[in-house]
Design a protein around this motif. Structure first.
Motif, PDB file in Angstrom:
ATOM      1  N   MET A  77       0.736  -1.282   0.080  1.00 34.78           N
ATOM      2  CA  MET A  77       0.073  -0.158   0.121  1.00 34.78           C
ATOM      3  C   MET A  77       0.838   1.375  -0.012  1.00 34.78           C
ATOM      4  O   MET A  77       0.550   2.397  -0.565  1.00 34.78           O
ATOM      5  CB  MET A  77      -0.937  -0.117   1.022  1.00 34.78           C
ATOM      6  N   TRP A  78       1.866   1.326   0.841  1.00 38.04           N
ATOM      7  CA  TRP A  78       2.684   2.530   0.942  1.00 38.04           C
ATOM      8  C   TRP A  78       3.495   2.573  -0.606  1.00 38.04           C
ATOM      9  O   TRP A  78       3.627   3.671  -0.908  1.00 38.04           O
ATOM     10  CB  TRP A  78       3.687   2.142   2.048  1.00 38.04           C
ATOM     11  N   ARG A  79       4.098   1.820  -1.185  1.00 38.05           N
ATOM     12  CA  ARG A  79       4.553   1.732  -2.401  1.00 38.05           C
ATOM     13  C   ARG A  79       3.718   2.344  -3.250  1.00 38.05           C
ATOM     14  O   ARG A  79       4.193   3.386  -4.137  1.00 38.05           O
ATOM     15  CB  ARG A  79       5.082   0.386  -2.794  1.00 38.05           C
ATOM     16  N   ALA A  80       2.292   1.875  -3.303  1.00 38.58           N
ATOM     17  CA  ALA A  80       1.225   2.291  -4.375  1.00 38.58           C
ATOM     18  C   ALA A  80       1.351   3.782  -3.937  1.00 38.58           C
ATOM     19  O   ALA A  80       0.898   4.692  -5.002  1.00 38.58           O
ATOM     20  CB  ALA A  80       0.027   1.631  -4.029  1.00 38.58           C
ATOM     21  N   VAL A  81       1.107   4.119  -2.614  1.00 30.88           N
ATOM     22  CA  VAL A  81       0.633   5.617  -2.521  1.00 30.88           C
ATOM     23  C   VAL A  81       1.744   6.483  -2.955  1.00 30.88           C
ATOM     24  O   VAL A  81       1.602   7.497  -3.388  1.00 30.88           O
ATOM     25  CB  VAL A  81       0.695   5.771  -0.834  1.00 30.88           C
ATOM     26  N   ARG A  82       3.100   6.231  -2.587  1.00 33.26           N
ATOM     27  CA  ARG A  82       4.217   6.919  -2.941  1.00 33.26           C
ATOM     28  C   ARG A  82       4.474   6.989  -4.534  1.00 33.26           C
ATOM     29  O   ARG A  82       5.058   7.977  -4.926  1.00 33.26           O
ATOM     30  CB  ARG A  82       5.627   6.444  -2.345  1.00 33.26           C
ATOM     31  N   ALA A  83       4.287   5.882  -5.378  1.00 32.54           N
ATOM     32  CA  ALA A  83       4.244   5.978  -6.660  1.00 32.54           C
ATOM     33  C   ALA A  83       2.978   6.619  -7.335  1.00 32.54           C
ATOM     34  O   ALA A  83       3.244   7.062  -8.584  1.00 32.54           O
ATOM     35  CB  ALA A  83       4.248   4.360  -7.176  1.00 32.54           C
ATOM     36  N   ARG A 118      -2.488  13.968   2.542  1.00 32.83           N
ATOM     37  CA  ARG A 118      -3.814  14.985   2.937  1.00 32.83           C
ATOM     38  C   ARG A 118      -4.798  14.569   1.897  1.00 32.83           C
ATOM     39  O   ARG A 118      -4.832  14.007   0.626  1.00 32.83           O
ATOM     40  CB  ARG A 118      -3.101  16.101   2.633  1.00 32.83           C
ATOM     41  N   ARG A 119      -6.035  15.174   2.169  1.00 34.22           N
ATOM     42  CA  ARG A 119      -7.218  15.190   1.290  1.00 34.22           C
ATOM     43  C   ARG A 119      -7.046  16.254   0.425  1.00 34.22           C
ATOM     44  O   ARG A 119      -6.431  17.155   0.708  1.00 34.22           O
ATOM     45  CB  ARG A 119      -8.453  15.363   2.279  1.00 34.22           C
ATOM     46  N   THR A 132       1.951  13.997   0.676  1.00 33.67           N
ATOM     47  CA  THR A 132       2.509  15.263   1.365  1.00 33.67           C
ATOM     48  C   THR A 132       4.125  15.362   1.193  1.00 33.67           C
ATOM     49  O   THR A 132       4.538  14.430   0.846  1.00 33.67           O
ATOM     50  CB  THR A 132       2.381  15.564   2.946  1.00 33.67           C
ATOM     51  N   PRO A 133       4.751  16.388   1.020  1.00 35.08           N
ATOM     52  CA  PRO A 133       6.056  16.370   0.934  1.00 35.08           C
ATOM     53  C   PRO A 133       6.891  15.586   2.281  1.00 35.08           C
ATOM     54  O   PRO A 133       7.879  14.594   1.981  1.00 35.08           O
ATOM     55  CB  PRO A 133       6.619  17.947   1.334  1.00 35.08           C
ATOM     56  N   ALA A 134       6.330  15.435   3.484  1.00 35.16           N
ATOM     57  CA  ALA A 134       6.971  14.345   4.477  1.00 35.16           C
ATOM     58  C   ALA A 134       6.738  12.984   3.830  1.00 35.16           C
ATOM     59  O   ALA A 134       7.620  12.306   4.087  1.00 35.16           O
ATOM     60  CB  ALA A 134       6.203  14.695   5.749  1.00 35.16           C
ATOM     61  N   ARG A 139      10.594   6.988   2.916  1.00 34.33           N
ATOM     62  CA  ARG A 139      11.061   5.964   2.214  1.00 34.33           C
ATOM     63  C   ARG A 139      10.399   4.649   2.787  1.00 34.33           C
ATOM     64  O   ARG A 139      10.007   3.458   2.327  1.00 34.33           O
ATOM     65  CB  ARG A 139      12.481   5.661   1.779  1.00 34.33           C
ATOM     66  N   GLU A 140      10.871   4.434   4.398  1.00 31.83           N
ATOM     67  CA  GLU A 140      10.333   3.409   4.903  1.00 31.83           C
ATOM     68  C   GLU A 140       8.884   3.190   5.139  1.00 31.83           C
ATOM     69  O   GLU A 140       8.328   4.212   5.206  1.00 31.83           O
ATOM     70  CB  GLU A 140      11.035   3.126   6.379  1.00 31.83           C
TER      71      GLU A 140
END
Length: 202
Positions: A77-83, A118-119, A132-134, A139-140
């Motif tokens: 899920m995190w990889r998909a969000v960041r991608a 963020r929404r 968000t920028p954060a 990465r983790e």
């Protein structure tokens, strides 16, 4: 999902026995088709995460080692969000990460709380989100805190096993009698208040 997982573990005796949709419906006292459909969707999610192995339509075996690897879903899920570029929807992350939409929604809620997401408006009636920028700098995989242990997990498991006895065994048999007594004792041990000192009458 946690409630369903507890029922699955109890009915399958931690992976020793095959379970079915019909058995789960009875154990959870589900009658409405909408409730059954929601459970089927959650079972599909558990199958995609390898917690369940589908034997045939509506029949499964539980994989007892899978819960220790449930963190893989958060990684996907995190990889998909960041991608994602621009905005994204819960359904899009669910499709890419192969995780059920309910789990994605809970994870997105966690990411909102820690400031990694963020929404970002709506598309018709569907919420949109963006990283968000954060979040882009993170990465983790950020994991949510573990849910507190269900204080009634033992009793719920006993109730599920008891339901299986009533649905599957010959209730005139000695083995069924012993199983019913055993599970009832487990439940009564927690809830029987006969030996507690009664409050004085007002």
């Amino acid at each position: 999902m946690d409630k369903l997982r507890g029922v699955v573990i109890a009915l399958s005796e931690n992976g020793k026995k095959e379970i079915s949709n019909a058995l789960i419906y009875r154990a959870m006292a589900l009658e409405a088709e909408a409730e059954k459909a929601r459970v089927r969707s959650q079972l599909d999610g558990m199958t995609r995460q390898n917690e369940l192995v589908r034997i045939k339509a509506g029949h499964y075996t539980y994989h007892p080692q899978a819960p220790a690897r449930r963190g893989e879903g958060y990684v996907r899920m995190w990889r998909a969000v960041r991608a994602s570029t621009g905005t994204f929807q819960v359904a899009e992350i669910a499709a890419v990460a192969h995780v059920d939409a309910s789990s994605v929604s809970k994870y997105i809620k966690h990411l909102l709380e820690v400031g990694y997401v963020r929404r970002n408006g709506k598309k018709k009636n569907v919420l949109l989100f963006s990283t968000t920028p954060a979040g882009r700098d993170q990465r983790e995989t950020p994991y949510p805190a573990k849910s507190p242990r269900d204080p009634f997990a033992v009793e719920r498991a006993a109730m599920s096993r008891l339901a299986r006895v009533f649905f599957e065994k010959d209730l005139h048999s000695e083995s069924a009698r012993k199983a019913v007594v055993k599970e009832c004792k487990t439940i009564l041990k927690r809830f029987d208040t006969q030996n507690e000192k009664e409050a004085p009458n007002e």
